[in-house]
Scaffold this motif. Structure first.
Motif, PDB file in Angstrom:
ATOM      1  N   PHE A 118      -6.717 -79.871 -53.389  1.00 24.83           N
ATOM      2  CA  PHE A 118      -7.841 -80.785 -53.249  1.00 24.83           C
ATOM      3  C   PHE A 118      -7.638 -81.742 -52.074  1.00 24.83           C
ATOM      4  O   PHE A 118      -7.895 -82.940 -52.157  1.00 24.83           O
ATOM      5  N   THR A 119      -7.174 -81.172 -50.975  1.00 23.15           N
ATOM      6  CA  THR A 119      -6.998 -81.955 -49.753  1.00 23.15           C
ATOM      7  C   THR A 119      -6.930 -81.014 -48.559  1.00 23.15           C
ATOM      8  O   THR A 119      -6.601 -79.830 -48.716  1.00 23.15           O
ATOM      9  N   THR A 120      -7.244 -81.547 -47.391  1.00 20.99           N
ATOM     10  CA  THR A 120      -7.049 -80.801 -46.140  1.00 20.99           C
ATOM     11  C   THR A 120      -5.826 -81.296 -45.393  1.00 20.99           C
ATOM     12  O   THR A 120      -5.513 -80.788 -44.318  1.00 20.99           O
ATOM     13  N   GLU A 121      -5.129 -82.304 -45.953  1.00 25.08           N
ATOM     14  CA  GLU A 121      -3.986 -82.913 -45.278  1.00 25.08           C
ATOM     15  C   GLU A 121      -2.747 -82.826 -46.162  1.00 25.08           C
ATOM     16  O   GLU A 121      -2.826 -83.024 -47.379  1.00 25.08           O
ATOM     17  N   LEU A 122      -1.607 -82.575 -45.546  1.00 25.80           N
ATOM     18  CA  LEU A 122      -0.353 -82.670 -46.276  1.00 25.80           C
ATOM     19  C   LEU A 122      -0.137 -84.083 -46.800  1.00 25.80           C
ATOM     20  O   LEU A 122      -0.577 -85.064 -46.192  1.00 25.80           O
ATOM     21  N   PHE A 123       0.551 -84.174 -47.915  1.00 24.62           N
ATOM     22  CA  PHE A 123       0.930 -85.436 -48.550  1.00 24.62           C
ATOM     23  C   PHE A 123      -0.259 -86.164 -49.160  1.00 24.62           C
ATOM     24  O   PHE A 123      -0.177 -87.343 -49.488  1.00 24.62           O
ATOM     25  N   ARG A 124      -1.382 -85.450 -49.312  1.00 28.00           N
ATOM     26  CA  ARG A 124      -2.544 -85.956 -50.045  1.00 28.00           C
ATOM     27  C   ARG A 124      -2.824 -84.981 -51.184  1.00 28.00           C
ATOM     28  O   ARG A 124      -2.141 -83.982 -51.356  1.00 28.00           O
ATOM     29  N   SER A 137      -2.605 -71.852 -56.882  1.00 30.73           N
ATOM     30  CA  SER A 137      -2.290 -70.437 -57.078  1.00 30.73           C
ATOM     31  C   SER A 137      -3.219 -69.550 -56.259  1.00 30.73           C
ATOM     32  O   SER A 137      -2.792 -68.548 -55.657  1.00 30.73           O
ATOM     33  N   SER A 138      -4.492 -69.914 -56.205  1.00 33.55           N
ATOM     34  CA  SER A 138      -5.463 -69.150 -55.421  1.00 33.55           C
ATOM     35  C   SER A 138      -5.129 -69.206 -53.941  1.00 33.55           C
ATOM     36  O   SER A 138      -5.224 -68.198 -53.225  1.00 33.55           O
ATOM     37  N   HIS A 139      -4.726 -70.379 -53.487  1.00 31.75           N
ATOM     38  CA  HIS A 139      -4.348 -70.540 -52.082  1.00 31.75           C
ATOM     39  C   HIS A 139      -3.143 -69.656 -51.742  1.00 31.75           C
ATOM     40  O   HIS A 139      -3.125 -69.009 -50.684  1.00 31.75           O
ATOM     41  N   VAL A 140      -2.168 -69.593 -52.631  1.00 34.74           N
ATOM     42  CA  VAL A 140      -0.995 -68.745 -52.385  1.00 34.74           C
ATOM     43  C   VAL A 140      -1.412 -67.277 -52.325  1.00 34.74           C
ATOM     44  O   VAL A 140      -1.012 -66.540 -51.412  1.00 34.74           O
ATOM     45  N   LEU A 141      -2.218 -66.820 -53.288  1.00 36.56           N
ATOM     46  CA  LEU A 141      -2.608 -65.408 -53.322  1.00 36.56           C
ATOM     47  C   LEU A 141      -3.472 -65.029 -52.120  1.00 36.56           C
ATOM     48  O   LEU A 141      -3.244 -63.999 -51.473  1.00 36.56           O
ATOM     49  N   LEU A 142      -4.465 -65.852 -51.815  1.00 38.17           N
ATOM     50  CA  LEU A 142      -5.420 -65.495 -50.770  1.00 38.17           C
ATOM     51  C   LEU A 142      -4.906 -65.810 -49.370  1.00 38.17           C
ATOM     52  O   LEU A 142      -5.074 -65.007 -48.445  1.00 38.17           O
ATOM     53  N   HIS A 143      -4.274 -66.956 -49.213  1.00 39.91           N
ATOM     54  CA  HIS A 143      -3.859 -67.395 -47.872  1.00 39.91           C
ATOM     55  C   HIS A 143      -2.457 -66.917 -47.519  1.00 39.91           C
ATOM     56  O   HIS A 143      -2.226 -66.417 -46.412  1.00 39.91           O
ATOM     57  N   GLU A 144      -1.521 -67.064 -48.436  1.00 37.76           N
ATOM     58  CA  GLU A 144      -0.127 -66.725 -48.137  1.00 37.76           C
ATOM     59  C   GLU A 144       0.165 -65.228 -48.325  1.00 37.76           C
ATOM     60  O   GLU A 144       0.923 -64.649 -47.543  1.00 37.76           O
ATOM     61  N   GLY A 184      -5.051 -89.455 -53.830  1.00 38.48           N
ATOM     62  CA  GLY A 184      -6.488 -89.220 -53.740  1.00 38.48           C
ATOM     63  C   GLY A 184      -6.860 -87.769 -53.509  1.00 38.48           C
ATOM     64  O   GLY A 184      -6.072 -86.976 -52.987  1.00 38.48           O
ATOM     65  N   GLY A 185      -8.075 -87.411 -53.920  1.00 42.22           N
ATOM     66  CA  GLY A 185      -8.549 -86.060 -53.696  1.00 42.22           C
ATOM     67  C   GLY A 185     -10.048 -85.964 -53.895  1.00 42.22           C
ATOM     68  O   GLY A 185     -10.625 -86.643 -54.757  1.00 42.22           O
ATOM     69  N   HIS A 186     -10.694 -85.108 -53.077  1.00 42.07           N
ATOM     70  CA  HIS A 186     -12.145 -84.950 -53.080  1.00 42.07           C
ATOM     71  C   HIS A 186     -12.508 -83.623 -53.726  1.00 42.07           C
ATOM     72  O   HIS A 186     -11.929 -82.582 -53.415  1.00 42.07           O
ATOM     73  N   LEU A 187     -13.509 -83.659 -54.623  1.00 44.04           N
ATOM     74  CA  LEU A 187     -13.983 -82.462 -55.304  1.00 44.04           C
ATOM     75  C   LEU A 187     -15.503 -82.398 -55.178  1.00 44.04           C
ATOM     76  O   LEU A 187     -16.206 -83.352 -55.547  1.00 44.04           O
ATOM     77  N   GLY A 213     -12.735 -77.164 -53.352  1.00 44.78           N
ATOM     78  CA  GLY A 213     -11.727 -78.008 -52.733  1.00 44.78           C
ATOM     79  C   GLY A 213     -10.833 -77.197 -51.819  1.00 44.78           C
ATOM     80  O   GLY A 213     -10.755 -75.970 -51.934  1.00 44.78           O
ATOM     81  N   ALA A 214     -10.168 -77.881 -50.917  1.00 46.50           N
ATOM     82  CA  ALA A 214      -9.257 -77.246 -49.971  1.00 46.50           C
ATOM     83  C   ALA A 214      -7.819 -77.369 -50.472  1.00 46.50           C
ATOM     84  O   ALA A 214      -7.527 -78.073 -51.445  1.00 46.50           O
ATOM     85  N   ALA A 215      -6.913 -76.672 -49.787  1.00 45.94           N
ATOM     86  CA  ALA A 215      -5.487 -76.734 -50.134  1.00 45.94           C
ATOM     87  C   ALA A 215      -4.665 -76.420 -48.901  1.00 45.94           C
ATOM     88  O   ALA A 215      -5.116 -75.691 -48.005  1.00 45.94           O
TER      89      ALA A 215
END
Length: 262
Positions: A12-18, A79-86, A233-236, A249-251
């Protein structure tokens, strides 16, 4: 010695450490429950997710540092980010979980999570404890199967709320969500689950399966912008679609590591 690959993803962020960090392990077979719990305790993140293939898609389980949970949104996104992106998996993901099938699709630079809606239910026997926790006599409260929710008067009240963690722990097995009408967003929230080893969760997808139908009815709109007002913080971006809640949301990946098990 067994070697496994583990990812850590900020959800739920586009930035690291958020956003909210979650660990993700993609397995061929489930590890013993005690081992999965020990890994989650070692990570000491709000959630560690374990994923494995099944005949129709994927099985997904989530562990806090203390116990396995029924529902977690941000670790589903991770988990979705790992499967789809990584790992380069293509197409829609279908996760079988304790709360039924969760579907995830890549939508441009974000992920859309398709979750069940858990409409707000009346609170009865917990009202005295909630009044004590908030130091307010008149409160608006509701619940779902795993959390109690309190609406405060505005966003500033949500920001100013000082949690009494020992009192909130007494709500076990329920966590506590506080929410209010937002200024830049339709609504904001914060989430406390100290009995699960999570004093304050940075960003929580699962609570929005109840917050979205609540605020959709209150504001008279089905498309909502939400922000979790934790320190990170996080945006949804949310939508109520009949009996489903869609959350986008992003990851971003923070770490890929090898862990060693006896």
């Amino acid at each position: 010695m067994k070697t496994l690959t583990m990812y850590q993803v900020d959800a739920f962020t586009t930035e690291l450490f958020r956003g909210n960090p979650a660990a993700v392990l993609v397995l061929d077979e489930w590890l013993p429950v005690e081992t999965m719990q020990n890994i989650a305790a070692e990570n000491n993140l709000a959630e560690t997710a374990f994923v494995k293939r099944n005949a129709n898609g994927w099985d997904l389980r989530w562990f806090t540092p203390v116990h396995e949970v029924n529902f977690c949104g941000h670790a589903t996104l991770a988990s979705s980010h790992v499967l789809l992106h990584e790992l380069g998996i293509k197409g829609e993901l279908v996760f079988e979980t304790r709360v039924g099938a969760l579907r995830v699709n890549k939508k441009q630079s974000a992920y859309q999570l398709d979750f069940p809606s858990f409409p707000p239910e009346p609170v009865a026997n917990l009202l005295p404890a909630l009044k004590d926790i908030t130091a307010r006599e008149n409160i608006t409260a509701f619940q779902n199967f795993e959390n109690v929710f309190i609406e405060l008067e505005n966003e500033q009240a949500v920001l100013d709320f000082v949690p009494d963690l020992p009192k909130i722990t007494e709500l076990d097995p329920f966590g506590l969500v506080i929410t209010g009408k937002g200024e830049e967003h339709d609504f904001v929230s914060r989430y406390f689950v100290p009995h699960a080893g999570i004093p304050e969760d940075p960003v929580t997808g699962s609570i929005h399966s109840t917050l979205v139908p609540y605020w959709a009815a209150k504001l008279g709109k089905n498309h909502l912008s939400a922000f979790q007002r934790s320190k990170r913080g996080g945006h949804l971006l949310c939508e109520l679609a009949d009996d489903r809640v869609l959350i986008s949301g992003a990851a971003v990946t923070f770490m890929k590591a090898e862990i060693y098990l006896p």
